[in-house]
Scaffold this motif. Sequence first.
Motif, mmCIF file in Angstrom:
data_model
loop_
_atom_site.group_PDB
_atom_site.id
_atom_site.type_symbol
_atom_site.label_atom_id
_atom_site.label_comp_id
_atom_site.label_asym_id
_atom_site.label_seq_id
_atom_site.Cartn_x
_atom_site.Cartn_y
_atom_site.Cartn_z
ATOM 1 N N UNK A 10 2.964 1.856 -7.159
ATOM 2 C CA UNK A 10 3.285 1.037 -5.997
ATOM 3 C C UNK A 10 2.895 1.737 -4.688
ATOM 4 N N UNK A 11 2.940 3.060 -4.686
ATOM 5 C CA UNK A 11 2.487 3.769 -3.487
ATOM 6 C C UNK A 11 0.994 3.528 -3.270
ATOM 7 N N UNK A 12 0.230 3.491 -4.361
ATOM 8 C CA UNK A 12 -1.203 3.220 -4.240
ATOM 9 C C UNK A 12 -1.448 1.789 -3.770
ATOM 10 N N UNK A 13 -0.622 0.859 -4.242
ATOM 11 C CA UNK A 13 -0.763 -0.535 -3.812
ATOM 12 C C UNK A 13 -0.558 -0.652 -2.308
ATOM 13 N N UNK A 14 0.452 0.090 -1.788
ATOM 14 C CA UNK A 14 0.686 0.044 -0.349
ATOM 15 C C UNK A 14 -0.467 0.692 0.407
ATOM 16 N N UNK A 15 -0.930 1.831 -0.075
ATOM 17 C CA UNK A 15 -2.007 2.540 0.617
ATOM 18 C C UNK A 15 -3.288 1.708 0.662
ATOM 19 N N UNK A 16 -3.475 0.870 -0.322
ATOM 20 C CA UNK A 16 -4.660 0.001 -0.329
ATOM 21 C C UNK A 16 -4.617 -1.056 0.764
ATOM 22 N N UNK A 54 2.342 -5.799 9.123
ATOM 23 C CA UNK A 54 2.573 -7.082 8.482
ATOM 24 C C UNK A 54 1.576 -7.264 7.342
ATOM 25 N N UNK A 55 2.095 -7.366 6.131
ATOM 26 C CA UNK A 55 1.259 -7.633 4.968
ATOM 27 C C UNK A 55 1.758 -8.935 4.356
ATOM 28 N N UNK A 56 0.937 -9.966 4.383
ATOM 29 C CA UNK A 56 1.370 -11.298 3.975
ATOM 30 C C UNK A 56 1.137 -11.502 2.483
ATOM 31 N N UNK A 57 1.881 -10.737 1.704
ATOM 32 C CA UNK A 57 1.857 -10.871 0.253
ATOM 33 C C UNK A 57 3.286 -10.723 -0.251
ATOM 34 N N UNK A 58 3.579 -11.244 -1.450
ATOM 35 C CA UNK A 58 4.940 -11.126 -1.993
ATOM 36 C C UNK A 58 5.372 -9.667 -2.120
ATOM 37 N N UNK A 59 6.649 -9.438 -1.852
ATOM 38 C CA UNK A 59 7.304 -8.145 -2.032
ATOM 39 C C UNK A 59 6.937 -7.103 -0.983
ATOM 40 N N UNK A 83 10.783 0.668 8.680
ATOM 41 C CA UNK A 83 9.917 1.051 7.573
ATOM 42 C C UNK A 83 9.257 -0.191 6.995
ATOM 43 N N UNK A 84 7.949 -0.129 6.829
ATOM 44 C CA UNK A 84 7.189 -1.218 6.214
ATOM 45 C C UNK A 84 6.670 -0.757 4.863
ATOM 46 N N UNK A 85 6.880 -1.608 3.858
ATOM 47 C CA UNK A 85 6.421 -1.187 2.539
ATOM 48 C C UNK A 85 6.562 -2.261 1.486
ATOM 49 N N UNK A 86 6.504 -1.821 0.236
ATOM 50 C CA UNK A 86 6.524 -2.722 -0.911
ATOM 51 C C UNK A 86 7.815 -2.492 -1.690
ATOM 52 N N UNK A 87 8.454 -3.594 -2.097
ATOM 53 C CA UNK A 87 9.724 -3.528 -2.806
ATOM 54 C C UNK A 87 9.519 -3.793 -4.299
ATOM 55 N N UNK A 88 10.283 -3.104 -5.122
ATOM 56 C CA UNK A 88 10.221 -3.291 -6.570
ATOM 57 C C UNK A 88 11.508 -2.731 -7.173
ATOM 58 N N UNK A 89 11.627 -2.716 -8.471
ATOM 59 C CA UNK A 89 12.802 -2.166 -9.144
ATOM 60 C C UNK A 89 12.367 -1.083 -10.122
#
Length: 289
Positions: free
Chosen positions: A165-171, A206-211, A144-150
């Motif tokens: 955060x789902x919108x951030x990933x979809x972008x 591969x998304x080269x950004x933090x988190x 699974x590839x995605x964005x991590x947060x709390x």
Amino acid sequence: MNHHRIIEQALIHIEENLEQPLSVSSVALTFNMSKYYFHRLFSAMMGCSLNQYILSRRLNAALPHIYNNNLSLTDIAYQLAFGTQASFTRAFKQHYGVAPSSLRAGFNKISPTPIPTVVKRPFKNMNGDIVTDFTLTEFKETRISGIAFEVDLATDDYKKKIHSHSKMLLNHIDDNINGSCFVIYSNCQPNSTRFKVLFGIPSDIQIHEPFYFTVDVPTIFCARFNYFGDLLDIGEVLKTDYARFLKISKQESDQSDIELIQVFNDVHNLDSTYHIYAPIKKLPDDLEM
């Protein structure tokens, strides 16, 4: 019988009659149901008893009266069937953590909440209790590839946080990508409501950004619950559906960093049908899936 529709109508009936005497018997009679069956159904659907729900909605209805200063606290107590100001103040402070006089003086601010949404849960009867339908199954190993947060499930905005955060990933992904998406809750500390969350899709990107991460979720034996609707109150799943399942089925939760996994059918629509996978221990007599 459309259980969900009955409970939806019951919530409206309660809201329109908060100033009247309400009980399990009177509400069940309105819908021509046994009070025992209605009480079990309501508790299973809403995650609390009918009396607890009525109390919370009366306290919610008191908020506009407190801010408007049109009625004394004694009048509010009588109007909403609390009997005495002392019982009203005691219930209000226990529920909201502050006294109604504190709100009236402007020291605190609490906004009223709308009638809650009834999340559609399939039901079955098990050992005389109404429980959410479930399936014992394996969550297969998935990359699974995605964005991590709390998120903190004790706050009111955690669902908005997941949506944002789902919108951030979809972008960051191709608009042509369709299919399922995952919300993985993990690493909750004892007596904490804070979870680490990964919102992702079953893909290696591969998304080269933090988190932004790509992780391999291992095969996990789970109880799978089916739902339909907007993001469910995950805390309520832990306290109601999952807890009731563990108790009735004599299962135990697995010692895993992963607490729950939500799988939505459509990455572009978080109002779609979804499943929740809750890790449990695989017992010797469990059927192989």
